[in-house]
Motif scaffolding. Structure first.
Motif, mmCIF file in Angstrom:
data_model
loop_
_atom_site.group_PDB
_atom_site.id
_atom_site.type_symbol
_atom_site.label_atom_id
_atom_site.label_comp_id
_atom_site.label_asym_id
_atom_site.label_seq_id
_atom_site.Cartn_x
_atom_site.Cartn_y
_atom_site.Cartn_z
ATOM 1 N N PHE A 64 6.772 -26.455 -27.852
ATOM 2 C CA PHE A 64 5.867 -27.567 -27.553
ATOM 3 C C PHE A 64 4.787 -27.096 -26.583
ATOM 4 C CE2 PHE A 64 9.963 -29.519 -28.496
ATOM 5 C CZ PHE A 64 9.607 -30.423 -29.475
ATOM 6 N N ARG A 65 3.547 -27.459 -26.892
ATOM 7 C CA ARG A 65 2.439 -27.128 -26.008
ATOM 8 C C ARG A 65 1.473 -28.305 -25.965
ATOM 9 N NH1 ARG A 65 -2.353 -22.797 -26.824
ATOM 10 N NH2 ARG A 65 -3.348 -23.135 -24.807
ATOM 11 N N ILE A 66 1.262 -28.850 -24.796
ATOM 12 C CA ILE A 66 0.305 -29.934 -24.642
ATOM 13 C C ILE A 66 -1.085 -29.320 -24.601
ATOM 14 C CG2 ILE A 66 -0.488 -31.789 -23.135
ATOM 15 C CD1 ILE A 66 2.481 -32.182 -22.354
ATOM 16 N N LEU A 67 -1.916 -29.702 -25.571
ATOM 17 C CA LEU A 67 -3.263 -29.155 -25.683
ATOM 18 C C LEU A 67 -4.274 -29.979 -24.898
ATOM 19 C CD1 LEU A 67 -3.268 -28.306 -29.497
ATOM 20 C CD2 LEU A 67 -2.768 -26.773 -27.567
ATOM 21 N N THR A 68 -4.152 -31.301 -24.997
ATOM 22 C CA THR A 68 -5.046 -32.189 -24.252
ATOM 23 C C THR A 68 -4.286 -33.414 -23.781
ATOM 24 O OG1 THR A 68 -5.781 -33.460 -26.187
ATOM 25 C CG2 THR A 68 -7.074 -31.493 -25.610
ATOM 26 N N ASP A 69 -4.758 -33.983 -22.687
ATOM 27 C CA ASP A 69 -4.209 -35.230 -22.154
ATOM 28 C C ASP A 69 -5.343 -35.924 -21.415
ATOM 29 O OD1 ASP A 69 -2.900 -37.319 -20.930
ATOM 30 O OD2 ASP A 69 -1.577 -36.059 -19.712
ATOM 31 N N ASP A 70 -5.880 -36.974 -22.046
ATOM 32 C CA ASP A 70 -6.996 -37.675 -21.418
ATOM 33 C C ASP A 70 -6.567 -38.979 -20.744
ATOM 34 O OD1 ASP A 70 -6.645 -39.556 -23.426
ATOM 35 O OD2 ASP A 70 -8.528 -39.107 -24.448
ATOM 36 N N GLY A 71 -5.259 -39.165 -20.613
ATOM 37 C CA GLY A 71 -4.747 -40.373 -19.987
ATOM 38 C C GLY A 71 -4.364 -41.448 -20.995
ATOM 39 N N ALA A 72 -5.092 -41.545 -22.107
ATOM 40 C CA ALA A 72 -4.783 -42.525 -23.147
ATOM 41 C C ALA A 72 -4.101 -41.874 -24.346
ATOM 42 C CB ALA A 72 -6.062 -43.225 -23.607
ATOM 43 N N ALA A 73 -4.399 -40.606 -24.584
ATOM 44 C CA ALA A 73 -3.849 -39.891 -25.735
ATOM 45 C C ALA A 73 -3.516 -38.457 -25.348
ATOM 46 C CB ALA A 73 -4.839 -39.903 -26.891
ATOM 47 N N ILE A 74 -2.536 -37.926 -26.043
ATOM 48 C CA ILE A 74 -2.062 -36.570 -25.798
ATOM 49 C C ILE A 74 -2.054 -35.833 -27.130
ATOM 50 C CG2 ILE A 74 -0.097 -35.177 -25.012
ATOM 51 C CD1 ILE A 74 0.795 -37.759 -23.493
ATOM 52 N N THR A 75 -2.547 -34.607 -27.143
ATOM 53 C CA THR A 75 -2.454 -33.761 -28.326
ATOM 54 C C THR A 75 -1.442 -32.659 -28.030
ATOM 55 O OG1 THR A 75 -4.762 -34.207 -28.883
ATOM 56 C CG2 THR A 75 -3.730 -32.315 -29.953
ATOM 57 N N VAL A 76 -0.478 -32.530 -28.928
ATOM 58 C CA VAL A 76 0.631 -31.592 -28.753
ATOM 59 C C VAL A 76 0.734 -30.725 -30.001
ATOM 60 C CG1 VAL A 76 3.119 -31.383 -28.359
ATOM 61 C CG2 VAL A 76 1.889 -33.356 -27.458
ATOM 62 N N ARG A 77 1.004 -29.448 -29.798
ATOM 63 C CA ARG A 77 1.282 -28.560 -30.928
ATOM 64 C C ARG A 77 2.701 -28.045 -30.782
ATOM 65 N NH1 ARG A 77 -3.229 -24.878 -31.345
ATOM 66 N NH2 ARG A 77 -2.220 -23.679 -29.708
ATOM 67 N N ALA A 78 3.398 -27.967 -31.924
ATOM 68 C CA ALA A 78 4.786 -27.501 -31.920
ATOM 69 C C ALA A 78 5.066 -26.730 -33.202
ATOM 70 C CB ALA A 78 5.746 -28.685 -31.811
ATOM 71 N N ALA A 79 6.117 -25.946 -33.177
ATOM 72 C CA ALA A 79 6.599 -25.254 -34.372
ATOM 73 C C ALA A 79 7.700 -26.109 -34.994
ATOM 74 C CB ALA A 79 7.153 -23.886 -34.007
ATOM 75 N N GLN A 80 7.690 -26.187 -36.314
ATOM 76 C CA GLN A 80 8.741 -26.923 -37.026
ATOM 77 C C GLN A 80 9.366 -26.012 -38.076
ATOM 78 O OE1 GLN A 80 8.639 -31.185 -38.548
ATOM 79 N NE2 GLN A 80 8.196 -30.058 -40.425
ATOM 80 N N HIS A 81 10.670 -25.977 -38.074
ATOM 81 C CA HIS A 81 11.418 -25.262 -39.105
ATOM 82 C C HIS A 81 12.284 -26.305 -39.797
ATOM 83 C CE1 HIS A 81 13.255 -21.705 -40.953
ATOM 84 N NE2 HIS A 81 14.318 -22.488 -41.019
#
Length: 162
Positions: free
Chosen positions: A95-112
């Motif tokens: 899990f890696r939080i890419l952005t957080d503007d207070g209202a929304a969060i963008t997260v990238r993760a690996a899925q297997h």
């Protein structure tokens, strides 16, 4: 890095994965914002968000109505691709939080994802980007983009939601 936020986001996304593995589609649908998009792109080189994928060929580009129709098809028993029902187990990591503007969060993760159906075990690996909207009691899915590492190969019929 905000460790507490990472824990909360990870817990939310693990819960979403568990809902999908156990075909708890009603609760899964309730996790979405009204304008949320579920996208499975074919082109591995489009690395941007939902707007950049709108005019591309995708395996899925589902708004709320299409998500509901997809769930209805998966649960109706009338679709050949859902009989017999696939059993899946997915793992999320990195899990890696890419952005957080207070209202929304963008997260990238690996899925297997491992699928068992018709005596065959298949693997699907993906880089998944989530856009989460903050709510008073947690998060809701605003976008989920599942970038399969083998997206340009021929896929078998998939009778479940990635």
């Amino acid at each position: 890095m905000n460790t507490q936020l990472l824990i909360e986001v990870s817990a939310f996304l693990w819960q979403e994965a568990d809902m999908l593995d156990h075909r708890d589609y009603r609760d899964w649908l309730a996790q979405w914002t009204d304008d949320g998009l579920y996208i499975v792109p074919i082109d591995p080189d489009v690395a941007s968000g939902p707007a950049d994928l709108a005019d591309r060929l995708n395996y899925a580009y589902d708004d709320a109505d299409m998500r509901a129709k997809r769930v209805a098809r998966l649960t109706s028993g009338e679709s050949v691709s859902t009989q017999p029902v696939s059993r899946t187990v997915r793992s999320l990591s990195r899990f890696r939080i890419l952005t957080d503007d207070g209202a929304a969060i963008t997260v990238r993760a690996a899925q297997h994802l491992r699928e068992f159906r018709k005596e065959t075990l298949r693997d699907y690996t993906a880089d998944v980007t989530y856009e989460l909207a903050r709510t008073g009691d947690g998060f809701r899915l605003k976008a989920k983009i599942v970038r399969l590492v083998n997206s340009t190969d021929a896929l078998h019929s998939i009778g479940y939601i990635l």
